[in-house]
Design a protein around this motif. Structure first.
Motif, PDB file in Angstrom:
ATOM      1  N   ASP A  89       0.779  -1.283  -0.010  1.00  0.00           N
ATOM      2  CA  ASP A  89      -0.038   0.252   0.050  1.00  0.00           C
ATOM      3  C   ASP A  89       0.947   1.373  -0.064  1.00  0.00           C
ATOM      4  N   LEU A  90       2.136   1.208  -0.296  1.00  0.00           N
ATOM      5  CA  LEU A  90       3.062   2.328  -0.379  1.00  0.00           C
ATOM      6  C   LEU A  90       3.152   3.191   0.715  1.00  0.00           C
ATOM      7  N   CYS A  91       3.219   2.204   1.939  1.00  0.00           N
ATOM      8  CA  CYS A  91       3.373   3.185   3.218  1.00  0.00           C
ATOM      9  C   CYS A  91       4.835   3.598   3.392  1.00  0.00           C
ATOM     10  N   PHE A  92       5.660   2.810   2.669  1.00  0.00           N
ATOM     11  CA  PHE A  92       7.188   3.118   2.976  1.00  0.00           C
ATOM     12  C   PHE A  92       7.890   2.982   4.000  1.00  0.00           C
ATOM     13  N   LEU A  93       7.194   2.182   4.896  1.00  0.00           N
ATOM     14  CA  LEU A  93       8.029   1.774   6.543  1.00  0.00           C
ATOM     15  C   LEU A  93       9.098   1.163   6.097  1.00  0.00           C
ATOM     16  N   CYS A  94       9.236   0.256   5.195  1.00  0.00           N
ATOM     17  CA  CYS A  94      10.323  -0.599   4.919  1.00  0.00           C
ATOM     18  C   CYS A  94      11.429   0.199   4.300  1.00  0.00           C
ATOM     19  N   ILE A  95      11.101   1.255   3.621  1.00  0.00           N
ATOM     20  CA  ILE A  95      12.411   2.278   3.031  1.00  0.00           C
ATOM     21  C   ILE A  95      12.880   2.774   4.177  1.00  0.00           C
ATOM     22  N   ASP A  96      12.423   3.190   5.163  1.00  0.00           N
ATOM     23  CA  ASP A  96      12.750   3.886   6.147  1.00  0.00           C
ATOM     24  C   ASP A  96      13.605   3.108   7.018  1.00  0.00           C
ATOM     25  N   THR A  97      13.180   1.853   7.143  1.00  0.00           N
ATOM     26  CA  THR A  97      14.002   0.968   7.923  1.00  0.00           C
ATOM     27  C   THR A  97      15.176   0.340   7.316  1.00  0.00           C
ATOM     28  N   CYS A  98      15.448   0.177   5.957  1.00  0.00           N
ATOM     29  CA  CYS A  98      16.469  -0.313   5.121  1.00  0.00           C
ATOM     30  C   CYS A  98      17.517   0.478   5.397  1.00  0.00           C
ATOM     31  N   PRO A  99      18.810  -0.257   5.731  1.00  0.00           N
ATOM     32  CA  PRO A  99      20.149   0.403   6.040  1.00  0.00           C
ATOM     33  C   PRO A  99      20.900   0.284   4.874  1.00  0.00           C
ATOM     34  N   SER A 100      20.435  -0.374   3.840  1.00  0.00           N
ATOM     35  CA  SER A 100      21.699  -0.288   2.810  1.00  0.00           C
ATOM     36  C   SER A 100      20.979   0.560   1.389  1.00  0.00           C
ATOM     37  N   GLY A 101      19.797   1.048   1.600  1.00  0.00           N
ATOM     38  CA  GLY A 101      19.157   1.972   0.533  1.00  0.00           C
ATOM     39  C   GLY A 101      18.943   1.052  -0.755  1.00  0.00           C
ATOM     40  N   ALA A 102      18.487  -0.124  -0.486  1.00  0.00           N
ATOM     41  CA  ALA A 102      18.184  -0.973  -1.389  1.00  0.00           C
ATOM     42  C   ALA A 102      16.568  -0.920  -1.924  1.00  0.00           C
ATOM     43  N   LEU A 103      16.160  -0.518  -1.067  1.00  0.00           N
ATOM     44  CA  LEU A 103      14.409   0.000  -1.217  1.00  0.00           C
ATOM     45  C   LEU A 103      14.240   1.605  -1.484  1.00  0.00           C
ATOM     46  N   ASP A 104      13.599   2.086  -2.354  1.00  0.00           N
ATOM     47  CA  ASP A 104      13.543   3.261  -2.804  1.00  0.00           C
ATOM     48  C   ASP A 104      12.252   3.795  -3.247  1.00  0.00           C
ATOM     49  N   ARG A 105      11.810   5.354  -2.857  1.00  0.00           N
ATOM     50  CA  ARG A 105      10.481   5.628  -3.178  1.00  0.00           C
ATOM     51  C   ARG A 105      10.816   6.361  -4.736  1.00  0.00           C
ATOM     52  N   VAL A 106      10.091   6.092  -5.731  1.00  0.00           N
ATOM     53  CA  VAL A 106      10.298   6.336  -7.099  1.00  0.00           C
ATOM     54  C   VAL A 106       9.228   7.494  -7.368  1.00  0.00           C
ATOM     55  N   GLY A 107       9.732   8.611  -7.538  1.00  0.00           N
ATOM     56  CA  GLY A 107       8.802   9.942  -7.776  1.00  0.00           C
ATOM     57  C   GLY A 107       8.539  10.887  -6.631  1.00  0.00           C
ATOM     58  N   LYS A 108       8.655  12.153  -6.811  1.00  0.00           N
ATOM     59  CA  LYS A 108       8.522  13.183  -5.737  1.00  0.00           C
ATOM     60  C   LYS A 108       7.828  14.249  -6.335  1.00  0.00           C
ATOM     61  N   ALA A 109       7.206  14.754  -5.568  1.00  0.00           N
ATOM     62  CA  ALA A 109       6.086  15.870  -5.714  1.00  0.00           C
ATOM     63  C   ALA A 109       7.082  17.238  -5.804  1.00  0.00           C
ATOM     64  N   MET A 110       7.135  18.054  -6.639  1.00  0.00           N
ATOM     65  CA  MET A 110       7.970  19.253  -6.628  1.00  0.00           C
ATOM     66  C   MET A 110       7.335  20.415  -7.283  1.00  0.00           C
ATOM     67  N   SER A 111       7.201  21.508  -6.375  1.00  0.00           N
ATOM     68  CA  SER A 111       6.760  22.669  -7.218  1.00  0.00           C
ATOM     69  C   SER A 111       7.800  23.185  -8.325  1.00  0.00           C
ATOM     70  N   VAL A 112       7.276  24.231  -9.383  1.00  0.00           N
ATOM     71  CA  VAL A 112       8.163  24.932 -10.131  1.00  0.00           C
ATOM     72  C   VAL A 112       9.185  25.706  -9.456  1.00  0.00           C
ATOM     73  N   ASP A 113       8.627  26.218  -8.275  1.00  0.00           N
ATOM     74  CA  ASP A 113       9.692  27.010  -7.424  1.00  0.00           C
ATOM     75  C   ASP A 113      10.879  26.165  -6.833  1.00  0.00           C
ATOM     76  N   GLU A 114      10.540  25.135  -6.414  1.00  0.00           N
ATOM     77  CA  GLU A 114      11.461  24.012  -5.945  1.00  0.00           C
ATOM     78  C   GLU A 114      12.377  23.603  -6.875  1.00  0.00           C
ATOM     79  N   ILE A 115      11.852  23.345  -8.091  1.00  0.00           N
ATOM     80  CA  ILE A 115      12.905  22.873  -9.104  1.00  0.00           C
ATOM     81  C   ILE A 115      13.763  24.089  -9.703  1.00  0.00           C
ATOM     82  N   ILE A 116      13.176  25.446  -9.638  1.00  0.00           N
ATOM     83  CA  ILE A 116      14.056  26.331 -10.041  1.00  0.00           C
ATOM     84  C   ILE A 116      15.087  26.570  -8.896  1.00  0.00           C
ATOM     85  N   LYS A 117      14.972  26.505  -7.733  1.00  0.00           N
ATOM     86  CA  LYS A 117      15.672  26.713  -6.453  1.00  0.00           C
ATOM     87  C   LYS A 117      16.782  25.596  -6.611  1.00  0.00           C
ATOM     88  N   LYS A 118      16.315  24.268  -7.183  1.00  0.00           N
ATOM     89  CA  LYS A 118      17.554  23.396  -6.914  1.00  0.00           C
ATOM     90  C   LYS A 118      18.490  23.385  -8.222  1.00  0.00           C
TER      91      LYS A 118
END
Ligand code: SF4
Ligand code: SF4
Length: 312
Positions: A89-118
């Motif tokens: 159900d994409l709760c992402f609890l597993c990602i938070d607990t993974c010590p190696s980074g093997a699990l990851d969330r794919v896709g992040k909401a970003m505003s136009v301002d956030e993209i420009i700032k980056k």
């Protein structure tokens, strides 16, 4: 107006210091979501517009922490993809607990301002190299209003803009709100035969070829750059007859520059990470990079039609 076009995209990644996505040093904004579904997609994680979870078997140290915290019991070594995505159900609890980074969330909401700032810290590199920002994906035109706002903001900051597109979009809306803020367009022409295009890319290609035709006239008048690109996919786009047909189509439009893109088999591994079945995984012709001689053969076909390799 299609529903998809009025919402904001998820962003897969903003990659800095790219030398492969247009002139100069560039930042590339990768959108998530595409109206096509090419069987060879080099970025399979960009196909769906919605958030996903990925698993990298090479990075996993099999500590079991993720299995302990998963409330849905969706993780198992017995599953070829490790994750039962029909149960997750994409709760992402597993990602938070993974010590190696093997699990990851794919896709992040970003505003136009956030993209420009980056992006803005890299502007000095754009300015000194003749670079800028490339919008890629996925397909940025799937989110026309957002893309328009982002491009407008980039132009207000005097940044060169380039769009990489599959060409499957509403041309009227594109011309109204996206085109005015673009300096360059890299436009995929994959397969000329529409039935084959539907078979391998999920949609017929009449709209794509018509959009390219109309854009070629407009860009020629406006002094903007339009470069057709063909990815070389073994036995699909990479056939003499297809490249000849593409050359004839482009010649008829007085196009003088094009690009053929060498095949890169690394997508097989990426498909596994997002749990996408890959029917070509064991297909021998799909497991190696395009040989230089093959690329040169197709460049020669284009040259014979008066179409040279695009410089950038
Ligand atoms: S995201 Fe949540 S439900 Fe899905 S595998 Fe991880 S812990 Fe389980
Ligand atoms: S928590 Fe991470 S490293 Fe541990 S088993 Fe799960 S995916 Fe592998």
């Amino acid at each position: 107006m299609a529903k998809d076009e009025i919402r904001s995209p998820l962003i897969l990644e903003i990659k800095g210091n790219s030398l492969d996505d247009g002139p100069g040093i560039r930042s590339v904004v990768f959108y998530k979501g595409c109206p096509l579904s090419c069987v060879w997609c080099h970025n399979p994680e960009s196909k769906k517009a919605s958030v996903e979870i990925s698993f990298d078997a090479k990075t996993c140290i099999d500590c079991g922490s993720c299995r302990d915290v998963c409330p849905k019991d969706a993780l198992s070594r017995d599953n070829r993809f490790y994750i039962d995505r029909s149960n997750c159900d994409l709760c992402f609890l597993c990602i938070d607990t993974c010590p190696s980074g093997a699990l990851d969330r794919v896709g992040k909401a970003m505003s136009v301002d956030e993209i420009i700032k980056k992006i803005m810290p890299d502007k000095p590199f754009f300015d000194t190299s003749g670079g800028g920002v490339t919008l890629s994906g996925g397909e940025p035109t799937l989110f026309m209003d957002f893309t328009s706002a982002l491009l407008k903001s980039l132009k207000q900051n005097n940044i060169h803009t380039l769009l990489e597109t599959c060409g499957y979009f509403d041309l009227n809306k594109f011309m109204d709100i996206v085109y005015p803020y673009l300096d360059s367009i890299y436009f995929d022409i994959k397969i000329i035969d529409s039935i084959a295009h539907k078979k391998y890319c999920g949609v017929p290609n009449e709209k794509i070829l018509d959009n390219f035709t109309q854009l070629s006239e407009k860009t020629a008048n406006d002094g903007k750059i339009l470069i057709p690109r063909t990815p070389l996919i073994p036995d699909i786009t990479d056939t003499v007859s297809n490249i000849r047909e593409i050359a004839a189509f482009l010649k008829n439009l007085n196009i003088t520059e094009a690009t053929v893109l060498a095949y890169n088999p690394l997508w097989h591994e990426k498909s596994d990470k997002v749990g996408v079945e890959d029917p070509y995984k064991n297909n021998k012709t799909m497991t190696s990079f395009t040989d230089n001689s093959v690329t040169e053969r197709y460049k020669a076909i284009l040259r014979d039609a008066g179409i040279n390799e695009a410089k950038s």
